[in-house]
Design an enzyme around this catalytic site. Structure first.
Site, PDB file in Angstrom:
ATOM      1  N   GLU A   1      -2.311  -0.384   3.619  1.00  0.00           N
ATOM      2  CA  GLU A   1      -1.557  -1.759   3.440  1.00  0.00           C
ATOM      3  C   GLU A   1      -1.087  -1.895   5.082  1.00  0.00           C
ATOM      4  OE1 GLU A   1      -0.497  -4.136   2.327  1.00  0.00           O
ATOM      5  OE2 GLU A   1      -0.435  -4.097   0.194  1.00  0.00           O
ATOM      6  N   ASP A   2      -0.787  -3.310   5.391  1.00  0.00           N
ATOM      7  CA  ASP A   2      -0.219  -3.365   6.677  1.00  0.00           C
ATOM      8  C   ASP A   2       1.312  -3.302   6.698  1.00  0.00           C
ATOM      9  OD1 ASP A   2       0.092  -5.689   4.946  1.00  0.00           O
ATOM     10  OD2 ASP A   2      -0.425  -6.999   6.526  1.00  0.00           O
TER      11      ASP A   2
ATOM     12  N   ASP B   1       7.007  -5.216   1.985  1.00  0.00           N
ATOM     13  CA  ASP B   1       8.288  -5.937   2.250  1.00  0.00           C
ATOM     14  C   ASP B   1       9.077  -5.879   1.021  1.00  0.00           C
ATOM     15  OD1 ASP B   1       8.969  -8.458   4.278  1.00  0.00           O
ATOM     16  OD2 ASP B   1       9.456  -8.925   2.073  1.00  0.00           O
TER      17      ASP B   1
ATOM     18  N   GLY C   1       7.967  -5.479  -2.020  1.00  0.00           N
ATOM     19  CA  GLY C   1       7.157  -4.557  -2.821  1.00  0.00           C
ATOM     20  C   GLY C   1       6.468  -5.404  -4.037  1.00  0.00           C
TER      21      GLY C   1
ATOM     22  N   THR D   1       3.832  -7.417  -4.089  1.00  0.00           N
ATOM     23  CA  THR D   1       2.466  -7.374  -3.837  1.00  0.00           C
ATOM     24  C   THR D   1       1.930  -6.021  -4.138  1.00  0.00           C
ATOM     25  OG1 THR D   1       2.709  -8.960  -2.001  1.00  0.00           O
ATOM     26  CG2 THR D   1       0.385  -8.108  -2.043  1.00  0.00           C
ATOM     27  N   LEU D   2       2.405  -5.275  -3.614  1.00  0.00           N
ATOM     28  CA  LEU D   2       2.030  -3.541  -3.857  1.00  0.00           C
ATOM     29  C   LEU D   2       2.134  -3.245  -5.193  1.00  0.00           C
ATOM     30  CD1 LEU D   2       1.262  -0.978  -2.582  1.00  0.00           C
ATOM     31  CD2 LEU D   2       3.404  -0.284  -2.033  1.00  0.00           C
TER      32      LEU D   2
ATOM     33  N   PHE E   1      10.352 -11.061  11.067  1.00  0.00           N
ATOM     34  CA  PHE E   1       9.055 -11.221  11.158  1.00  0.00           C
ATOM     35  C   PHE E   1       7.894 -10.829  12.123  1.00  0.00           C
ATOM     36  CE2 PHE E   1       5.075 -13.645  10.295  1.00  0.00           C
ATOM     37  CZ  PHE E   1       4.977 -13.793   9.168  1.00  0.00           C
TER      38      PHE E   1
ATOM     39  N   ASP F   1      -0.303 -11.455  10.475  1.00  0.00           N
ATOM     40  CA  ASP F   1      -0.422 -12.749  11.131  1.00  0.00           C
ATOM     41  C   ASP F   1       0.691 -13.751  10.781  1.00  0.00           C
ATOM     42  OD1 ASP F   1      -1.015 -13.006   8.133  1.00  0.00           O
ATOM     43  OD2 ASP F   1      -1.634 -15.118   8.615  1.00  0.00           O
TER      44      ASP F   1
ATOM     45  N   ARG G   1      -3.461 -12.000  15.095  1.00  0.00           N
ATOM     46  CA  ARG G   1      -3.865 -10.468  14.398  1.00  0.00           C
ATOM     47  C   ARG G   1      -4.666  -9.707  15.423  1.00  0.00           C
ATOM     48  NH1 ARG G   1      -4.118 -11.269   8.677  1.00  0.00           N
ATOM     49  NH2 ARG G   1      -4.396 -13.422   7.858  1.00  0.00           N
TER      50      ARG G   1
HETATM   51  P1  IMP Z   1       5.718  -8.119  -0.534  1.00  0.00           P
HETATM   52  O1  IMP Z   1       4.899  -8.556  -1.648  1.00  0.00           O
HETATM   53  O2  IMP Z   1       7.019  -8.867   0.182  1.00  0.00           O
HETATM   54  O3  IMP Z   1       5.916  -6.753  -0.024  1.00  0.00           O
HETATM   55  O4  IMP Z   1       4.809  -8.673   0.994  1.00  0.00           O
HETATM   56  C1  IMP Z   1       3.881  -8.020   1.615  1.00  0.00           C
HETATM   57  C2  IMP Z   1       2.889  -8.830   2.201  1.00  0.00           C
HETATM   58  O5  IMP Z   1       3.473  -9.755   2.995  1.00  0.00           O
HETATM   59  C3  IMP Z   1       1.990  -7.882   3.226  1.00  0.00           C
HETATM   60  O6  IMP Z   1       0.823  -7.329   2.934  1.00  0.00           O
HETATM   61  C4  IMP Z   1       1.795  -8.941   4.579  1.00  0.00           C
HETATM   62  O7  IMP Z   1       0.673  -9.674   4.250  1.00  0.00           O
HETATM   63  C5  IMP Z   1       2.919  -9.926   4.306  1.00  0.00           C
HETATM   64  N1  IMP Z   1       4.215  -9.752   5.011  1.00  0.00           N
HETATM   65  C6  IMP Z   1       5.467  -9.297   4.866  1.00  0.00           C
HETATM   66  N2  IMP Z   1       6.294  -9.191   5.737  1.00  0.00           N
HETATM   67  C7  IMP Z   1       5.459  -9.645   7.028  1.00  0.00           C
HETATM   68  C8  IMP Z   1       5.837  -9.695   8.283  1.00  0.00           C
HETATM   69  O8  IMP Z   1       6.656  -9.558   8.858  1.00  0.00           O
HETATM   70  N3  IMP Z   1       4.533 -10.316   9.151  1.00  0.00           N
HETATM   71  C9  IMP Z   1       3.486 -10.851   8.516  1.00  0.00           C
HETATM   72  N4  IMP Z   1       3.309 -10.490   7.290  1.00  0.00           N
HETATM   73  C10 IMP Z   1       4.212 -10.133   6.650  1.00  0.00           C
HETATM   74 MG    MG Z   2      -0.877  -8.380   3.442  1.00  0.00          MG
END
Ligand code: IMP
Ligand code: MG
Length: 174
Positions: free
Chosen positions: A96-97, A100, A102, A104-105, A150, A157, A163
Site C-alpha cells: 500500500e502507498d 489513512d 483504514g 480501503t485496507l 495531504f 497523487d 506521482r
Molecule cells: P483510506 O481508506 O482512508 O485508508 O485511504 C487510503 C487511500 O487513500 C490510499 O491508498 C490513497 O490512495 C488515498 N490517500 C489517503 N491519504 C492520502 C494522501 O495524503 N495523499 C494521497 N492519497 C491519499
Molecule cells: Mg491508493
C-alpha cells in the site's frame, strides 16, 4: 490552485527505508515464495523499489479500487482491476502507498481473504497516517509515520498529478 509547500521525505530517505523493509521481508519469509499485490496506482513505485531489493522469490500482481475523489474519500469502494493470479492458499503481502482511515485496507483485506482465499495476508505500507484512523487495521510493515497532511509524490497523487516525484511532499490546496 494547489502547491507543494514542504518536502516531507526526501528521495534518499525513501530509498534507504525501502531497502530496510525489503531486507526485513526477505528475512521474515526466507526461502519462501510470496505473492506481492500492489494496490494501484499509488503503490506502484513502492512495489517496484521493494522488488528491486528483495531476496526471496516473488509473484507480482495488481489490483485497483476506486474510493477517492481529489483529496477526499467517498467511502464507496469498487474494484476497477481485479487480480490475474490465483492467490488461494498463498502467502500474500499487500503493498500500500498510505493507510489513512483504514476503510480501503479493511475492504481489500476482506476481499483477498474471504473472496480470493489467501492463506495469510501481511500488509506493507509506505506511509501510515495514524491520526486519521477510523477502522482498526494491523500493519505488519510501515515505512514512515506521517502527519495529517495531504501528501503527494513517489506514487501518491492529487487528481492524478505528482506521482512522478521522487520525494513525498506536502500539498496545500486552496
Ligand atoms: P483510506 O481508506 O482512508 O485508508 O485511504 C487510503 C487511500 O487513500 C490510499 O491508498 C490513497 O490512495 C488515498 N490517500 C489517503 N491519504 C492520502 C494522501 O495524503 N495523499 C494521497 N492519497 C491519499
Ligand atoms: Mg491508493
Amino acid at each position: 490552485m494547489e502547491k507543494i509547500t514542504e518536502i516531507l521525505i526526501p528521495a534518499d530517505r525513501i530509498q534507504k527505508r525501502v531497502k530496510e523493509l525489503a531486507e526485513q521481508i526477505s528475512a521474515d519469509f526466507s526461502g519462501k515464495e510470496v505473492v506481492m499485490i500492489c494496490n494501484l496506482k499509488g503503490a506502484f513505485r513502492f512495489l517496484s523499489d521493494l522488488c528491486a531489493n528483495i531476496r526471496i522469490p516473488v509473484l507480482i500482481d495488481f489490483i485497483s479500487f476506486t474510493s477517492y475523489n481529489g483529496a477526499k474519500s467517498s467511502g464507496d469502494i469498487r474494484i476497477v482491476k481485479d487480480l490475474n493470479i490465483d492467490i488461494s492458499d498463498r502467502q500474500v503481502i499487500l503493498v500500500e502507498d498510505i493507510v489513512d482511515t483504514g476503510v480501503t485496507l479493511k475492504f481489500i483485506l476482506r476481499y483477498l481473504g474471504k473472496m480470493r482465499g489467501a492463506r495469510d495476508i501481511k500488509v506493507c505500507t509506505l506511509l501510515d497516517k495514524k491520526s486519521k484512523r477510523e477502522i482498526d487495521v494491523y500493519l505488519d510493515y510501515i515505512g514512515f509515520d506521517v502527519p495529517d497532511k495531504f501528501l503527494v509524490g513517489y506514487g501518491l497523487d492529487y487528481n492524478e498529478h505528482y506521482r512522478e516525484l521522487n520525494y513525498i511532499g506536502v500539498l496545500e490546496v486552496e
